[in-house]
Design an enzyme around this catalytic site. Sequence first.
Site, PDB file in Angstrom:
ATOM      1  N   GLY A 196       0.759  -1.244   0.000  1.00 51.83           N
ATOM      2  CA  GLY A 196       0.000   0.000   0.000  1.00 51.83           C
ATOM      3  C   GLY A 196       0.786   1.289   0.000  1.00 51.83           C
ATOM      4  O   GLY A 196       0.280   2.311  -0.462  1.00 51.83           O
ATOM      5  N   GLU A 197       2.009   1.290   0.505  1.00 53.98           N
ATOM      6  CA  GLU A 197       2.662   2.579   0.746  1.00 53.98           C
ATOM      7  C   GLU A 197       3.672   2.970  -0.327  1.00 53.98           C
ATOM      8  O   GLU A 197       3.879   4.145  -0.593  1.00 53.98           O
ATOM      9  CB  GLU A 197       3.304   2.570   2.136  1.00 53.98           C
ATOM     10  CG  GLU A 197       2.235   2.217   3.164  1.00 53.98           C
ATOM     11  CD  GLU A 197       2.602   2.506   4.590  1.00 53.98           C
ATOM     12  OE1 GLU A 197       2.766   3.679   4.922  1.00 53.98           O
ATOM     13  OE2 GLU A 197       2.731   1.542   5.370  1.00 53.98           O
ATOM     14  N   MET A 198       4.314   1.970  -0.939  1.00 53.63           N
ATOM     15  CA  MET A 198       5.309   2.304  -1.967  1.00 53.63           C
ATOM     16  C   MET A 198       4.752   3.210  -3.070  1.00 53.63           C
ATOM     17  O   MET A 198       5.421   4.157  -3.478  1.00 53.63           O
ATOM     18  CB  MET A 198       5.896   1.015  -2.554  1.00 53.63           C
ATOM     19  CG  MET A 198       6.893   1.218  -3.664  1.00 53.63           C
ATOM     20  SD  MET A 198       6.146   1.485  -5.263  1.00 53.63           S
ATOM     21  CE  MET A 198       5.545  -0.148  -5.621  1.00 53.63           C
TER      22      MET A 198
END
Length: 907
Positions: free
Chosen positions: A868-870
Amino acid sequence: MLKRTIFMNGSKVTFVADAEEKLSNVIRKQLGLTGTKVGCGSGECGTCTVIHNGKVIRSCITKLKKVKDNDEIITIEGVGSKDALHPLQISWMVHGGAQCGFCTPCFIVSAKALLDANDNPTREEVRDWFQKNKNLCRCTGYQPLVDAVMDAAKLIRGEIAVKDFWKKLPEGSSIMGTEYIRPSALAKVTGTWDFGADLGLKLPENTLHAKIVQAEVSHGNLLSIDTEEAKKVPGVVAVLTYKDVKGTNRINGLAFPSNKGDGLERPILNDKKIFQYGDAIAIVLAENEKAAHAGVEKVKVEIEELPAYMSAPAAMAEDAIEIHPGTPNIYFTNHIEKGAETAPIMDGAPYVVEDSFYTQRQPHLPLEPDVGFAYVNDEGQLIIHSKSIAIHFHALMIAEGVGMKPEDVFIVQNNTGATFGYKFSPTMEGLLGVATMATGRPVYLEFNMKQQITYTGKRSPFWTTMKMAADKEGKILALESDWSVDHGPYCEFGDLLTQRGFQFGGAGYNIDHIRGNGRTVATNHGWGSAFRGYGAPEIMFPSEVLIDELAEKVGMDPFDFRYKNVYREGDTTPTGCAPDAYCLEELFDKSRPVYELAKKTAAEKNAKAEAGKKYGVGVSVNIYGCGLDGPDTSEAWAEITPRGVSVGNSWEDHGQGADIGTLTYAHETLKPLNLEPDQIDLVLNDMTKTPNSGPAGGSRSNLVTGNATVVACRNLLEALKKEDGTYRTYEEMVAEGRELKYMGKWTAPCTDTPPETGQGNPFAGYMYGVCIAEVEVDTNNGKTKVEKMTLASDVGTIINKLVVDGQMYGGLVQGIGMALTEDFEDLKKHTTLTGCGIPKIKDIPDNLHLMYTEYKRPNNFYGASGAGEMPLAAPHAAIINAIYNACGARVTHLPAYPEKVLAALNN
Ligand code: FES
Ligand code: FES
């Protein structure tokens, strides 16, 4: 009062309500049709969309008096049901259109009205429709929603059949890596997925409605609170101030040992001082919502205003007073030392660049405002339901504050209309606990959108200077950086965030020599909470823009310059450890044709552009780590049942897909039992039932809690196994008196990065990406339009393709917002979704492209990492680099509002 008889979803219903009542309230609270949601409550978000006499309307801004007898209203409940799904509902599931699902019912309702009128729209007509009807989605990036409408239209026209695009897997298949639809999707598309406000309507009659009195100044001494008049308001049961709090009245911020504060500076109800706009001063508890509102108006608060320090530089000034007396405004510092001293290298290097940068206080803007409720159960335990994505942390953080032992506080996560990280910190849990403890009654509290925006945490601004050197051949030699984190008045996780400054500054490249200093600063602006990417978007923006500046100085194409310097076998991260996969070279190889085509396209467009329009291409490397720093641990359980297996964990769900994650890990591991996915029952996110899996932050859940789930399932399998290699049934286990439930625990083989050196191996895994942005800049007015984004990613094994695609789209679009429009700075302007710059569908290109490689990760049983964060680590840097490539305007302070682009152009 009005009596109305209308056709609601085709059936005649009669009701009586106030003529001035909002239609959304009548639909939800009187008629019980909770598929219609209320997000903003002011006409901005479309989550309350219904069809009134064939026309799409927003029911939160429609008064009941506008509805006449015999009018027809269609809500999601009238579009289709689980046994008779509308083509749009099927298509929404197939395309992963429901992430958190808060926008889903009303997007589908809106799309139904479109397809009723035109069953063959173009993609642009679909986008125009959602733009016109103000349908916002914060999770999906919009493109999958347009895909869903286009396929639903084909279904309606009879051009395809359901089986053509909803490819059900043969019995016994593995679901790992497939587009298997998440278990919650059906309820989300039919409007039966109850969020916190929906559950709030099902609470017992003696439930109290809470509203809070909030500060309207940013810094001050609290002189007095007069609650007498408020207590006299009919229906008001109690008005609570800090004096009524049974515990310490402090949230425990879990500060690092080297933090100069004690981590206890955040009050639940402010007592001595006001630290930021929106601080909670009193809670009014009433028998109904209106009385609670009326009570809030009557509370008198006297405040002596103090100078407000609204940025890190202001709070660091020599003459600034301490915001928390006794604790310096700079309350945490850290330092990185990798390799040799950098100063001599910088002095001797042929190419050196230096610049300063600012990343803004980005607001999360979930469409569901914060909501929760609390009660004391028959065992005397305090149960709090909220949007928490860190249920075990939060119980610990608030227990003493509200006057309970930590072991007697239990948090349950409600179905959540997204958080993007803000719920890594407690928000209303302490308030709910205080109110329930003081009255002994169940208490319900919901924020409106302004409270959501002003009370809850934000992405912390980073003020960064960075310097980088390269040799004659374009090899990066050294990096120096200095970053100040404006964390607002409350410290929780601010030290951890500041560590991200050295963990991701320069990430993706082998840089042998690094020096840097970071600091966390208390200010009086909105407090800092986690936000997707947590530190990487803040520090990779400087490093990814500075890389472009260095490439230019060296005389290399920025893509080639990156390619030359990205991690290769034997290279190390900024913290001095080996990356878990050397995939960047291949991601660049995959991206090169896209980049070359993008440059060619931009050149062609520039050659025939109208006056002032410029086109450009930008690139960025995107990296993020998975896990809480060091030996991060998670727990889960698995239990044999008469109908299959139950699996329990606390993998909190922002909307990202904890249900399908848990199901896939369990189903794959339990293969020897030949279970179909629907024989696996999921028990998630209820501390009375589920173990401590840690928070759903830092992209850790898929890797760390995925592993814990695997261990639990393996332990169960081991117990079920007979000597002949077959497995006991539930009945056999019971007959033999064997344990039915087995725990699983997994700990990452990692080490901390101490704040003195920044060296270590902090993360169980990493995610890697190469982002290419293509933009148009109108140099007449400074406006930037993102025309296309491409992201080549490696997140290890893809556990569920729909979910991973969804995360990539959503992350990229929040990156567009971060680059161009989103901010929470002006306390007057930035208090609505629109005011904060939330991207609407037409702000986003219908041109988002994803590519993957899948290098297996060593620390996950199935080779996965996070997801989710990349995609939000640095897409904004690619856009800013593209703006420079288009027109020569180098914007270093975000967001790149048109006036900043114009100012940079004239520099
Ligand atoms: S438009 Fe009605 S809730 Fe947002
Ligand atoms: S899925 Fe649209 S707001 Fe979450």
